[in-house]
Enzyme design. Structure first.
Site, PDB file in Angstrom:
ATOM      1  N   VAL B  12      41.018  34.593  39.277  1.00 11.67           N
ATOM      2  CA  VAL B  12      41.078  35.846  38.938  1.00 11.67           C
ATOM      3  C   VAL B  12      42.494  36.502  38.783  1.00 11.67           C
ATOM      4  O   VAL B  12      42.981  37.197  37.935  1.00 11.67           O
ATOM      5  CB  VAL B  12      40.087  36.768  40.042  1.00 11.67           C
ATOM      6  CG1 VAL B  12      40.154  38.177  39.359  1.00 11.67           C
ATOM      7  CG2 VAL B  12      38.803  36.150  39.727  1.00 11.67           C
ATOM      8  N   GLY B 129      30.735  40.353  37.929  1.00  5.71           N
ATOM      9  CA  GLY B 129      32.036  40.043  37.065  1.00  5.71           C
ATOM     10  C   GLY B 129      32.643  41.027  36.181  1.00  5.71           C
ATOM     11  O   GLY B 129      32.864  42.047  36.408  1.00  5.71           O
ATOM     12  N   GLY B 182      32.803  23.501  36.207  1.00  6.32           N
ATOM     13  CA  GLY B 182      33.576  24.425  36.853  1.00  6.32           C
ATOM     14  C   GLY B 182      32.822  25.677  37.137  1.00  6.32           C
ATOM     15  O   GLY B 182      33.382  26.851  37.485  1.00  6.32           O
ATOM     16  N   LYS B 200      26.174  40.755  46.721  1.00  7.05           N
ATOM     17  CA  LYS B 200      26.020  41.786  45.699  1.00  7.05           C
ATOM     18  C   LYS B 200      24.991  42.712  45.611  1.00  7.05           C
ATOM     19  O   LYS B 200      25.116  43.691  45.359  1.00  7.05           O
ATOM     20  CB  LYS B 200      26.056  40.744  44.358  1.00  7.05           C
ATOM     21  CG  LYS B 200      27.448  40.030  44.316  1.00  7.05           C
ATOM     22  CD  LYS B 200      27.120  38.808  43.150  1.00  7.05           C
ATOM     23  CE  LYS B 200      28.437  38.272  42.718  1.00  7.05           C
ATOM     24  NZ  LYS B 200      28.280  37.158  42.069  1.00  7.05           N
ATOM     25  N   GLY B 298      34.243  34.006  35.911  1.00  7.71           N
ATOM     26  CA  GLY B 298      35.371  33.581  34.974  1.00  7.71           C
ATOM     27  C   GLY B 298      36.562  34.390  35.381  1.00  7.71           C
ATOM     28  O   GLY B 298      36.550  35.551  35.588  1.00  7.71           O
TER      29      GLY B 298
END
Lengths: 407, 407
Positions: B12, B129, B182, B200, B298
């Site tokens: 990130v 995200g 990944g 979360k 991602g």
């Protein structure tokens, strides 16, 4: 104490008054200061409400009361809404609206006026009703170059198309049902002819791409020509028909934009947006696909978005929210440049000549449905350029042709 | 000029550095002031990047540079992240993080510290995200009493379940594929055992309902016990299995909350959220259903949410954003009170006794699948209370029973 005023006590306005009254304590807590609705401007009288004492019928009372810092405009239409809003902004009052016509036609002028007077002009409820989209687009996705934005922006037409798709109900019957359920106006033209969706995609495109795009410059087709046959062909090909407003940044930096019935693959999440719900897809260079979904209309859903803007204005009195909304620019709009797939329906009484000419274009077709009973052929093209599409349409012997884009 | 600093140059962090560098001009325009990344704290060296000159390895350089107004923490884990963040806030620097463990465990303390020092602590990227959810929840939906919030909060498990559903791939193979692509860590425990989703939903529930809810107080079940048989039974009954984190306000004002595999009707839009995508559904008293959808992880998707928070902090230097996040409260969490439907799978080597006892509970069953080959029965119950469910489970002669809730 921050006082607010409400212009218009119709469907959305009565929802705003209800929420502002019921949630007064919670809203005050969220801004750490008391916030109170002081006036409701409406020519009608409404007795027996908890806030019946607030009604007035002279706009100047709001305009000249310096204690009123935030004004909500929910009467709809261009006039007198525009005049009221502009006058309030010129006095340094912040204004919140759900009026998409006002924003789509006068957004540049009103944001400029707001900026000049150190006030805010917010309009979250003008697109997607209750769906948070304006704030995410201008704040949450600020680190992105937006590549395209599209969606189901009108609940009435989505309801009608959904009835056609799921219940095989014809257009007229579905429209009547929508009217009976309060989802469509008596005069449904601005919904079914796409104008409402067009105003909304103009607002979204302007926010995404920076320059004011006016509805008059945008190609717009409604759903009145969509038939149950189209719905059935699309279904067989793996698609549903939705009224889609779409804007995209083309490779030359210009913006392609339009509203039209569009085929959406059943694999796309937006194909599952049913009933009066709206959904807006944003594609950015960093965020990829982001989608927002919710009720696009209705009293409390829309009012809750309006009230959130009121709170935001109250938190930012004297401080400007930065919305990038420049004046329009000649030549900013272009045709889509990329190749895309189309749905084509061709009819001809001379079916054998239609069928023969269809053979000539077969290399550009991926799926087709040849219907001899109805003398028609429906097919899906490969991704083709606009020029190649025109060649295909010219070379096929049809006396009635319909084309819809595919997303 | 507003200077920023970045702590951590992993997945990130490198995305944040890339966007802050590439979009420097656009970001500066959006806040009407120049904004620049000044330091990147990482023990490793990264040569040949456009910003290689910014690397440092002493945290105190950031802490003691008064020109640094906004600090980004993206190293993950509790320590030293917590110590760095707290020290920055105490110096009046605003902090942005994507670190869900930090927010879920220390949110109350860090927001309090931020408030006391007139700084901001923002964490949009810690949930969903790239999906804008924290800001919509705290701002756009402020006029709502939230009734429930739930969603697909972990992309890794959604990818695995999706492979099981669509390709009938078994759990172990799907996990290995996720690792190769990944999407899953070498040690996938915190994803597949539900802890990541649990953190979360704790963050979302705290924002929706106001009081800090800690992961340790929340029941949490991962997907390691979900089999291809469960997936197939669910499919036959009209459902898909998703790992759902859910929190709801019960009638007694308390909050029910948990993470578990859950059956979602194929008619629900959230059932179509596939691959590594996340989606979060919010139900409020005014807005009804609102859903947010996008990439839950991602490099660039998450980084773009981080950078949006940096911009927000830069716009609000010296002004506090109001996030309502009180301390935790004894007894705030409760069991769900409403009747709900369950999926139940019962196995017994003595199949005839299982089948006989199944007859006794038939009045509470709406759909069932009796599988003699495997000596098992799967069924869907009517909506039942927790007590009635326990009666059903006790009266059925099974030596292995599995139950999942249905949304």
């Amino acid at each position: 104490m921050i006082y607010t005023a409400l212009i218009g006590h119709g469907v959305v306005g009565s929802g705003v008054a209800e929420i502002m009254t019921k949630q007064e304590k919670k809203l005050s807590e969220s801004i750490k200061e008391d916030i109170k609705l002081k006036y409701i401007l409406d020519l009608r009288k409404f007795e027996g409400l908890p806030y019946s004492d607030k009604f007035i019928n002279d706009f100047n009372i709001i305009l000249n009361d310096d204690s009123v810092k935030v004004v909500v405009e929910v009467i709809g239409g261009l006039h007198p809404a525009f005049d009221f809003v502009k006058a309030c902004l010129q006095k340094g009052k912040s204004v919140v609206t759900s009026n998409k016509e006002l924003v789509a036609e006068k957004g540049y002028e009103l944001i400029k006026t707001a900026n000049e007077n150190n006030a805010n002009f917010l309009f979250e409820a003008s697109v997607g009703g209750t769906i948070p989209i304006i704030r995410p687009l201008t704040q949450c996705l600020v680190a992105n170059d937006i590549k395209e934005i599209y969606g189901i922006l009108n609940g009435t037409t989505n309801y009608i198309l959904n009835k056609m798709i799921v219940d095989s109900m014809d257009f007229d019957t579905a429209l009547k049902l929508a009217q009976n359920n309060g989802y469509a106006e008596k005069n449904p033209a601005s919904d079914i002819e796409g104008l409402d969706a067009c105003r909304k995609i103009c607002i979204l495109a302007t926010l995404a791409f920076g320059k004011h795009i006016y509805p008059k410059d945008v190609s717009c087709e409604g759903i009145t020509n969509v038939t149950l046959d189209d719905v059935a062909y699309a279904n067989n090909f793996g698609y549903v028909i939705k009224l889609i407003g779409k804007a995209a940044k083309e490779e030359n930096g210009k913006i392609s934009i339009g509203v039209a019935p569009t085929l959406v693959s059943k694999d796309e999440i937006i194909s599952n947006v049913n009933g009066v719900y709206n959904a807006i897809m944003v594609k950015g260079d960093s965020c990829d696909d982001v989608m927002f979904y919710g009720r696009g209309a209705g009293k409390l859903p829309t009012a809750s978005a309006v009230v959130a803007d009121v709170v935001d204005c109250a938190k930012h009195l004297g401080a400007r929210k930065y919305i990038s909304w420049e004046d329009s620019e000649e030549g900013f709009i272009t045709e889509p440049l990329n190749s895309i797939s189309y749905y084509v329906l061709c009819q001809n009484n001379d079916f054998s000549s239609l069928k023969n000419s269809f053979k000539d274009i077969a290399e550009n077709v991926v799926k087709s449905n040849i219907n001899e009973d109805k003398n028609e052929i429906a097919f899906i093209t490969k991704p083709v350029s606009k020029d190649l599409l025109n060649n295909i349409l010219n070379s096929i012997k049809s006396n009635s042709t319909k084309t819809y884009k595919i997303i």
